[in-house]
Write a protein that holds these residues in place. Structure first.
Motif, PDB file in Angstrom:
ATOM      1  N   GLY A 144     -11.214  -2.686 -17.984  1.00 18.71           N
ATOM      2  CA  GLY A 144     -10.975  -2.421 -16.571  1.00 18.71           C
ATOM      3  C   GLY A 144     -10.126  -3.463 -15.874  1.00 18.71           C
ATOM      4  N   SER A 145      -9.599  -4.422 -16.619  1.00 19.69           N
ATOM      5  CA  SER A 145      -8.721  -5.431 -16.019  1.00 19.69           C
ATOM      6  C   SER A 145      -7.317  -4.850 -15.852  1.00 19.69           C
ATOM      7  N   ALA A 146      -6.669  -5.225 -14.785  1.00 23.90           N
ATOM      8  CA  ALA A 146      -5.296  -4.781 -14.526  1.00 23.90           C
ATOM      9  C   ALA A 146      -4.322  -5.847 -14.991  1.00 23.90           C
ATOM     10  N   TRP A 147      -3.271  -5.409 -15.654  1.00 27.23           N
ATOM     11  CA  TRP A 147      -2.214  -6.288 -16.138  1.00 27.23           C
ATOM     12  C   TRP A 147      -0.905  -5.833 -15.528  1.00 27.23           C
ATOM     13  N   ILE A 148      -0.215  -6.746 -14.878  1.00 28.49           N
ATOM     14  CA  ILE A 148       1.072  -6.440 -14.267  1.00 28.49           C
ATOM     15  C   ILE A 148       2.155  -6.684 -15.308  1.00 28.49           C
ATOM     16  N   CYS A 149       3.006  -5.690 -15.540  1.00 26.65           N
ATOM     17  CA  CYS A 149       4.053  -5.822 -16.548  1.00 26.65           C
ATOM     18  C   CYS A 149       5.430  -5.557 -15.935  1.00 26.65           C
ATOM     19  N   ASP A 150       6.461  -5.703 -16.734  1.00 27.21           N
ATOM     20  CA  ASP A 150       7.842  -5.404 -16.345  1.00 27.21           C
ATOM     21  C   ASP A 150       8.324  -6.303 -15.206  1.00 27.21           C
ATOM     22  N   TRP A 151       8.313  -7.595 -15.452  1.00 27.55           N
ATOM     23  CA  TRP A 151       8.696  -8.597 -14.458  1.00 27.55           C
ATOM     24  C   TRP A 151      10.206  -8.821 -14.444  1.00 27.55           C
ATOM     25  N   ASN A 152      10.975  -7.826 -14.045  1.00 25.50           N
ATOM     26  CA  ASN A 152      12.432  -7.965 -14.015  1.00 25.50           C
ATOM     27  C   ASN A 152      12.960  -8.664 -12.763  1.00 25.50           C
ATOM     28  N   TRP A 153      12.209  -8.642 -11.684  1.00 26.96           N
ATOM     29  CA  TRP A 153      12.708  -9.148 -10.399  1.00 26.96           C
ATOM     30  C   TRP A 153      11.783 -10.173  -9.758  1.00 26.96           C
ATOM     31  N   PRO A 154      11.249 -11.146 -10.475  1.00 27.26           N
ATOM     32  CA  PRO A 154      10.352 -12.109  -9.836  1.00 27.26           C
ATOM     33  C   PRO A 154      11.087 -12.912  -8.760  1.00 27.26           C
ATOM     34  N   CYS A 155      10.370 -13.214  -7.703  1.00 30.60           N
ATOM     35  CA  CYS A 155      10.939 -14.005  -6.613  1.00 30.60           C
ATOM     36  C   CYS A 155       9.797 -14.618  -5.810  1.00 30.60           C
ATOM     37  N   LEU A 156      10.145 -15.395  -4.800  1.00 32.98           N
ATOM     38  CA  LEU A 156       9.154 -15.981  -3.905  1.00 32.98           C
ATOM     39  C   LEU A 156       9.182 -15.250  -2.572  1.00 32.98           C
ATOM     40  N   GLY A 157       8.015 -15.087  -1.980  1.00 37.28           N
ATOM     41  CA  GLY A 157       7.934 -14.436  -0.678  1.00 37.28           C
ATOM     42  C   GLY A 157       6.504 -14.386  -0.178  1.00 37.28           C
ATOM     43  N   ALA A 158       6.288 -13.580   0.832  1.00 35.36           N
ATOM     44  CA  ALA A 158       4.957 -13.431   1.421  1.00 35.36           C
ATOM     45  C   ALA A 158       4.011 -12.792   0.407  1.00 35.36           C
ATOM     46  N   SER A 159       2.803 -13.302   0.336  1.00 35.60           N
ATOM     47  CA  SER A 159       1.846 -12.832  -0.667  1.00 35.60           C
ATOM     48  C   SER A 159       1.508 -11.346  -0.518  1.00 35.60           C
ATOM     49  N   TRP A 160       1.743 -10.777   0.634  1.00 39.15           N
ATOM     50  CA  TRP A 160       1.409  -9.369   0.888  1.00 39.15           C
ATOM     51  C   TRP A 160       2.534  -8.400   0.548  1.00 39.15           C
ATOM     52  N   PHE A 161       3.723  -8.891   0.231  1.00 38.93           N
ATOM     53  CA  PHE A 161       4.878  -8.011   0.057  1.00 38.93           C
ATOM     54  C   PHE A 161       4.715  -7.040  -1.114  1.00 38.93           C
ATOM     55  N   ASP A 162       4.207  -7.507  -2.246  1.00 35.48           N
ATOM     56  CA  ASP A 162       3.986  -6.601  -3.379  1.00 35.48           C
ATOM     57  C   ASP A 162       3.006  -5.487  -3.017  1.00 35.48           C
ATOM     58  N   LEU A 163       2.045  -5.793  -2.182  1.00 32.46           N
ATOM     59  CA  LEU A 163       1.088  -4.773  -1.744  1.00 32.46           C
ATOM     60  C   LEU A 163       1.798  -3.646  -1.001  1.00 32.46           C
ATOM     61  N   VAL A 164       2.793  -3.975  -0.202  1.00 30.31           N
ATOM     62  CA  VAL A 164       3.559  -2.954   0.526  1.00 30.31           C
ATOM     63  C   VAL A 164       4.253  -2.021  -0.464  1.00 30.31           C
ATOM     64  N   LEU A 165       4.874  -2.596  -1.481  1.00 36.44           N
ATOM     65  CA  LEU A 165       5.543  -1.770  -2.488  1.00 36.44           C
ATOM     66  C   LEU A 165       4.559  -0.834  -3.178  1.00 36.44           C
ATOM     67  N   LEU A 166       3.402  -1.335  -3.536  1.00 34.02           N
ATOM     68  CA  LEU A 166       2.402  -0.530  -4.217  1.00 34.02           C
ATOM     69  C   LEU A 166       1.834   0.554  -3.297  1.00 34.02           C
ATOM     70  N   LEU A 167       1.610   0.213  -2.053  1.00 36.83           N
ATOM     71  CA  LEU A 167       1.013   1.175  -1.118  1.00 36.83           C
ATOM     72  C   LEU A 167       1.985   2.247  -0.649  1.00 36.83           C
ATOM     73  N   ALA A 168       3.274   2.030  -0.798  1.00 41.66           N
ATOM     74  CA  ALA A 168       4.235   3.060  -0.377  1.00 41.66           C
ATOM     75  C   ALA A 168       3.984   4.363  -1.128  1.00 41.66           C
ATOM     76  N   SER A 169       3.761   4.274  -2.423  1.00 34.71           N
ATOM     77  CA  SER A 169       3.494   5.499  -3.178  1.00 34.71           C
ATOM     78  C   SER A 169       2.102   6.036  -2.873  1.00 34.71           C
ATOM     79  N   ALA A 170       1.150   5.172  -2.559  1.00 32.41           N
ATOM     80  CA  ALA A 170      -0.180   5.644  -2.154  1.00 32.41           C
ATOM     81  C   ALA A 170      -0.075   6.436  -0.854  1.00 32.41           C
ATOM     82  N   ASN A 171       0.761   5.962   0.054  1.00 29.21           N
ATOM     83  CA  ASN A 171       0.979   6.675   1.310  1.00 29.21           C
ATOM     84  C   ASN A 171       1.589   8.056   1.037  1.00 29.21           C
TER      85      ASN A 171
END
Length: 146
Positions: free
Chosen positions: A41-68
């Protein structure tokens, strides 16, 4: 009915750098096909083609766009998440405006021989993020974007 919100979108987008600034390491392409669940049940994040620095919440926005797009209340989920505690509405909207512009402009580029479906995917992502922004702002989108 034409979409008359380009000026407000441009204004929001002009603040994106400060809105999403931060020192967290971001995946920058977080979506359901970049998350693997193991047998425990652990989640593993893969396909790290675009790593960068930014606000800790930004990835959540990307993930939630499809949930929306799937009918979930992405704003409520975002606001309940620990990384979004101090994020104001304009910061989230600036991120959505910027993402929608980036994805729609990318999707309008000529076909890519390295990925035959990338432009369709980028257009879909642009429409999804724009739809979420429009819902948050009470805007009505033009026909064809529901």
């Amino acid at each position: 009915m034409p979409f008359d919100k380009l000026d407000p979108i441009a204004e929001l987008e002009s603040t994106w750098r400060s809105a999403v600034a931060g020192t967290a390491v971001l995946h920058h392409d977080l979506r359901q096909d970049n998350v693997l669940l193991d047998a425990h049940g652990s989640a593993w994040i893969c396909d790290w083609n675009w790593p960068c620095l930014g606000a800790s919440w930004f990835d959540l926005v990307l993930l939630l766009a499809s949930a929306n797009a799937d009918g979930h209340d992405a704003t409520a989920i975002f606001q309940a998440h620990p990384t979004a505690r101090e994020v104001d509405h304009d910061q989230l909207d600036a991120a959505l405006a910027t993402l929608s512009g980036f994805f729609l402009a990318s999707g309008a580029q000529p076909p890519a021989d390295w990925s035959p479906h990338i432009r369709q995917h980028q257009t879909w992502c642009g429409e999804v993020t724009l739809r979420w922004l429009a819902e948050r702002r009470g805007w009505h989108l033009w026909p064809g974007l529901r």
